[in-house]
Design a protein around this motif. Structure first.
Motif, PDB file in Angstrom:
ATOM      1  N   GLU A  69       4.530  -0.199  -3.200  1.00 57.76           N
ATOM      2  CA  GLU A  69       5.441   0.909  -2.876  1.00 57.76           C
ATOM      3  C   GLU A  69       6.612   0.997  -3.859  1.00 57.76           C
ATOM      4  O   GLU A  69       7.175   2.057  -4.081  1.00 57.76           O
ATOM      5  CB  GLU A  69       5.975   0.768  -1.451  1.00 57.76           C
ATOM      6  N   SER A  70       7.063  -0.154  -4.386  1.00 60.74           N
ATOM      7  CA  SER A  70       8.074  -0.149  -5.444  1.00 60.74           C
ATOM      8  C   SER A  70       8.049  -1.520  -6.120  1.00 60.74           C
ATOM      9  O   SER A  70       7.530  -2.483  -5.553  1.00 60.74           O
ATOM     10  CB  SER A  70       9.470   0.155  -4.904  1.00 60.74           C
ATOM     11  N   TYR A  71       8.602  -1.591  -7.330  1.00 60.19           N
ATOM     12  CA  TYR A  71       8.646  -2.881  -8.027  1.00 60.19           C
ATOM     13  C   TYR A  71       9.761  -2.850  -9.050  1.00 60.19           C
ATOM     14  O   TYR A  71      10.275  -1.783  -9.408  1.00 60.19           O
ATOM     15  CB  TYR A  71       7.305  -3.193  -8.721  1.00 60.19           C
ATOM     16  N   THR A  72      10.167  -4.039  -9.484  1.00 59.26           N
ATOM     17  CA  THR A  72      11.170  -4.131 -10.542  1.00 59.26           C
ATOM     18  C   THR A  72      10.865  -5.339 -11.404  1.00 59.26           C
ATOM     19  O   THR A  72      10.323  -6.330 -10.913  1.00 59.26           O
ATOM     20  CB  THR A  72      12.599  -4.226  -9.973  1.00 59.26           C
TER      21      THR A  72
ATOM     22  N   ILE B 245       3.345   2.514  -8.890  1.00 59.55           N
ATOM     23  CA  ILE B 245       3.567   2.755  -7.469  1.00 59.55           C
ATOM     24  C   ILE B 245       2.340   3.465  -6.912  1.00 59.55           C
ATOM     25  O   ILE B 245       1.828   4.398  -7.522  1.00 59.55           O
ATOM     26  CB  ILE B 245       4.860   3.579  -7.252  1.00 59.55           C
TER      27      ILE B 245
ATOM     28  N   ASP C  88      14.757  -3.735 -14.356  1.00 59.83           N
ATOM     29  CA  ASP C  88      14.254  -2.391 -14.607  1.00 59.83           C
ATOM     30  C   ASP C  88      14.107  -1.611 -13.292  1.00 59.83           C
ATOM     31  O   ASP C  88      13.490  -2.113 -12.381  1.00 59.83           O
ATOM     32  CB  ASP C  88      12.904  -2.513 -15.326  1.00 59.83           C
TER      33      ASP C  88
ATOM     34  N   THR D  61       5.508  -1.890   8.187  1.00 53.93           N
ATOM     35  CA  THR D  61       6.717  -2.360   7.516  1.00 53.93           C
ATOM     36  C   THR D  61       6.382  -2.624   6.055  1.00 53.93           C
ATOM     37  O   THR D  61       5.216  -2.634   5.684  1.00 53.93           O
ATOM     38  CB  THR D  61       7.210  -3.667   8.168  1.00 53.93           C
ATOM     39  N   MET D  62       7.406  -2.850   5.237  1.00 50.86           N
ATOM     40  CA  MET D  62       7.145  -3.216   3.852  1.00 50.86           C
ATOM     41  C   MET D  62       7.413  -4.698   3.678  1.00 50.86           C
ATOM     42  O   MET D  62       8.307  -5.255   4.304  1.00 50.86           O
ATOM     43  CB  MET D  62       7.991  -2.389   2.907  1.00 50.86           C
TER      44      MET D  62
ATOM     45  N   LEU E 103      14.603  -1.824  -6.780  1.00 54.30           N
ATOM     46  CA  LEU E 103      13.432  -1.365  -6.016  1.00 54.30           C
ATOM     47  C   LEU E 103      13.711   0.005  -5.390  1.00 54.30           C
ATOM     48  O   LEU E 103      12.850   0.890  -5.377  1.00 54.30           O
ATOM     49  CB  LEU E 103      13.084  -2.369  -4.905  1.00 54.30           C
TER      50      LEU E 103
ATOM     51  N   ALA F  76       8.246  -7.011  -5.822  1.00 54.25           N
ATOM     52  CA  ALA F  76       7.646  -5.783  -5.311  1.00 54.25           C
ATOM     53  C   ALA F  76       7.865  -5.599  -3.836  1.00 54.25           C
ATOM     54  O   ALA F  76       8.155  -6.551  -3.106  1.00 54.25           O
ATOM     55  CB  ALA F  76       6.144  -5.823  -5.591  1.00 54.25           C
ATOM     56  N   LEU F  77       7.745  -4.357  -3.403  1.00 52.14           N
ATOM     57  CA  LEU F  77       7.639  -4.022  -1.982  1.00 52.14           C
ATOM     58  C   LEU F  77       6.214  -3.551  -1.750  1.00 52.14           C
ATOM     59  O   LEU F  77       5.734  -2.654  -2.450  1.00 52.14           O
ATOM     60  CB  LEU F  77       8.618  -2.917  -1.609  1.00 52.14           C
TER      61      LEU F  77
ATOM     62  N   TYR G  43       8.159  -7.937   1.151  1.00 49.42           N
ATOM     63  CA  TYR G  43       8.828  -8.256  -0.115  1.00 49.42           C
ATOM     64  C   TYR G  43       8.201  -9.516  -0.703  1.00 49.42           C
ATOM     65  O   TYR G  43       8.183 -10.563  -0.049  1.00 49.42           O
ATOM     66  CB  TYR G  43      10.306  -8.473   0.200  1.00 49.42           C
TER      67      TYR G  43
ATOM     68  N   ASN H 166      12.039  -2.052   5.509  1.00 51.10           N
ATOM     69  CA  ASN H 166      11.267  -1.297   6.478  1.00 51.10           C
ATOM     70  C   ASN H 166      11.598   0.186   6.521  1.00 51.10           C
ATOM     71  O   ASN H 166      11.472   0.826   7.539  1.00 51.10           O
ATOM     72  CB  ASN H 166      11.530  -1.924   7.856  1.00 51.10           C
TER      73      ASN H 166
END
Ligand SMILES: [Zn+2]
Lengths: 154, 399
Positions: free
Chosen positions: A85-88, A129, B201, A115-116, B149, A106-107, A118, B253
């Motif tokens: 769902e997202s990352y850095t 994504i 990033d 839920t997400m 994120l 990441a999520l 981590y 969440n």
């Protein structure tokens, strides 16, 4: 509690060294202990509030919305796959020190959960994504979040 | 508006510094004393004290409410500390409002303070103490990462170019050149922001506000006391509406692209002020300007959307096109914000609430918005990315 070295420059007592010399034994808790024991067995456990049709990962002993108690019969093994769902990409560690090798966090929306989650994103060349990811296990599992090495793009 | 009518009658701000010579308590004293002096009253006139300060870990002092009490003017008075992380600085004047609106107090002295330079080797290490101990702390999160994120999610969802987000750093750090408390006012270009060092990033160094030491105080009073002290109405900003909201404590969440908790807090404040139409066009006319929370440049935009001041995904282009400049129709963060003035957590959001007061009373000096301003908003955000706090005030002569 002595003056810091930095004071020497200006012949002052502007700062004094100090720390909180304390250590903790945190309680894992009813739901997180179950979750950790599951990880040891290569299982990812969540639990579901039937009223809200909502699955928590990690599990909780209550639903934060309807406030129902989530008992033993609410736990279930969830799939070991999910969606990124997202990352850095991290260049500094949590203390602010530069990392020699940057890495990814990441999520992840684990399948069949709401839920997400981590964790690290590992061995994934071109993260995107929405891509599918899969859990990668540590061979030496002790019952902690590090029983998972992270998730990998598939 | 429920309860008694409440006005802010003065503010006091220390300079925001990388490393202050003063202790947290001494910083609190300087801003509190300044606020009292600016109101033309003494501590003996005060009947309640409110303290706002963020995680204890930064100062290395536990029970900061007790530690800060005397410096904040609380000796022998009913004193309380409110704490909602980064949201604290706007929550503290909200507490001031309800302690007067309820009739409990008539004159309150409110101080927001933070000293970020005590913790070693950097403030980032202190943030580790606010995460869940079982799972998240074991993966060593820090705020830069979790905001990375969120920023990535926001950019991806709306296809936002990084240039549009970078323009907020240019605007705010530029506005801060005119703020006497500012630590990092700078004339920058979008290219300089884009080319600054990558931390996590897509977050670069110049996307972030600098940690700081500092304190900001306010005096708030009932209408009766304002009359009794003979405080002129052009020195008063009335509280028009307040709101706050806490989303799930599981920060992972939520869909991170949109701050629902800010929307809920904002609508609560607008409704309290009698403003029932929440369309962006109406709200941008009703409010003369806004001070949304900007610890990172994208957060100003994210929050403008949560506040209903721009549609979802529309704030970045507006900022890039200059719609939110200080001399535009709808100035946003005329103070210079956390990005430019600095980020001593609770005091930083306190500075935003103070800016609303200073603009409404024509005391913002070189930062004064050129058009007439009648109503302004300050908003902050905190805890683990799930608290929104909103304060709307209007000028002393505005009905
Ligand atoms: Zn439920």
């Amino acid at each position: 509690m002595l003056p810091t070295k930095r004071n020497a420059k200006h012949n002052s007592v502007r700062e004094v060294e100090g720390s909180f010399p304390i250590h903790f034994h945190y309680t894992a808790g009813i739901s997180t202990e179950k979750f950790f024991l599951g990880l040891k067995e290569k299982k990812i456990l969540g639990n579901t509030c039937a009223t809200c049709n909502f699955t928590y990962l990690p599990p909780k002993i209550f639903c934060e919305d309807c406030f129902a108690e989530l008992g033993n019969d609410t736990y279930k093994e969830v799939p070991q796959t999910g969606i990124l769902e997202s990352y850095t990409e991290i260049y500094y560690d949590f203390r602010g020190d530069k990392l020699e090798t940057p890495y990814f966090l990441a999520l992840i929306k684990v399948d069949e959960t709401d839920t997400m989650f981590y964790h690290k994103l590992i061995d994934t060349e071109n993260p995107k994504i929405g891509m599918k990811v899969s859990a990668i296990w540590n061979d030496d599992r002790k019952g902690s979040i590090h029983d998972l090495n992270g998730f990998k793009g598939i | 508006m429920k309860g008694k009518k409440v006005g802010m009658v003065s503010v006091g701000l220390t300079k925001f510094m990388r490393r202050a010579k003063e202790t947290p308590k001494e910083l609190a004293y300087y801003s509190a004393k300044m606020a009292l002096d600016n109101a033309g009253i003494t501590r003996k006139d005060v009947d309640g004290v409110i303290i706002g300060s963020a995680p204890d870990a930064f100062d290395g002092v536990h029970q900061k409410h007790e530690y800060l009490t005397d410096g904040s003017g609380g000796f022998n008075l009913p004193t309380m500390r409110g704490y909602v992380g980064g949201g604290t600085g706007v929550f503290s004047p909200i507490q001031g409002w309800y302690s007067v609106a309820s009739g409990m107090n008539d004159v309150v002295l409110i101080t927001t303070e933070e000293k970020m330079s005590t913790i070693q080797p950097s403030a980032q290490a202190g943030f580790l103490t606010i995460f869940d101990n079982m799972i998240e702390r074991n993966l060593g999160p820090n705020l830069v990462w979790i905001f990375a994120l969120e920023m990535k999610r926001y950019m991806e969802k709306h296809g936002i170019p990084k240039e549009h987000i970078a323009s907020v750093s240019v605007k705010n750090k530029g506005n801060a050149l005119d703020h006497p408390s500012a630590m990092l006012g700078q004339k920058l270009t979008i290219e300089q922001v884009m080319n600054s060092e990558v931390l996590a990033d897509p977050v670069h160094l110049l996307d972030i506000s600098p940690v700081a030491d500092g304190a900001v105080s306010f005096v708030m009073m009932s209408e009766d006391k304002i009359k009794e002290f003979g405080i002129p109405l052009d020195q008063v900003a009335w509280v028009d509406g307040v709101g706050w909201n806490v989303d799930t404590t599981i920060w992972t969440n939520r869909d991170l692209y949109y701050p629902k908790y800010v929307e809920k807090a904002a609508k609560q404040a607008y409704n309290m002020a009698g403003q029932k139409d929440h369309s962006p066009e109406t709200l941008r006319k009703w409010l003369s300007f806004a001070e949304p929370y900007d610890p990172f440049n994208y957060k100003e935009l994210h929050h403008l959307e949560g506040l209903q001041l721009f549609g979802k995904g529309e704030a970045p282009r507006a900022a890039f096109e200059g719609v939110t400049a200080r001399d535009s129709d709808f100035p946003v963060t005329p103070s210079g914000g956390l990005l430019g003035v600095g980020n001593p957590i609770a005091a930083a959001a306190g500075m935003k609430a103070a800016e609303v007061y200073l603009q409404l009373t024509g005391q913002a000096g070189k930062r004064q918005i050129p058009k007439d301003v009648t109503r302004g908003l300050a908003q902050a955000w905190g805890d683990l990315m799930q608290v929104g706090t909103v304060l709307v005030m209007k000028g002393g002569q505005v009905q």
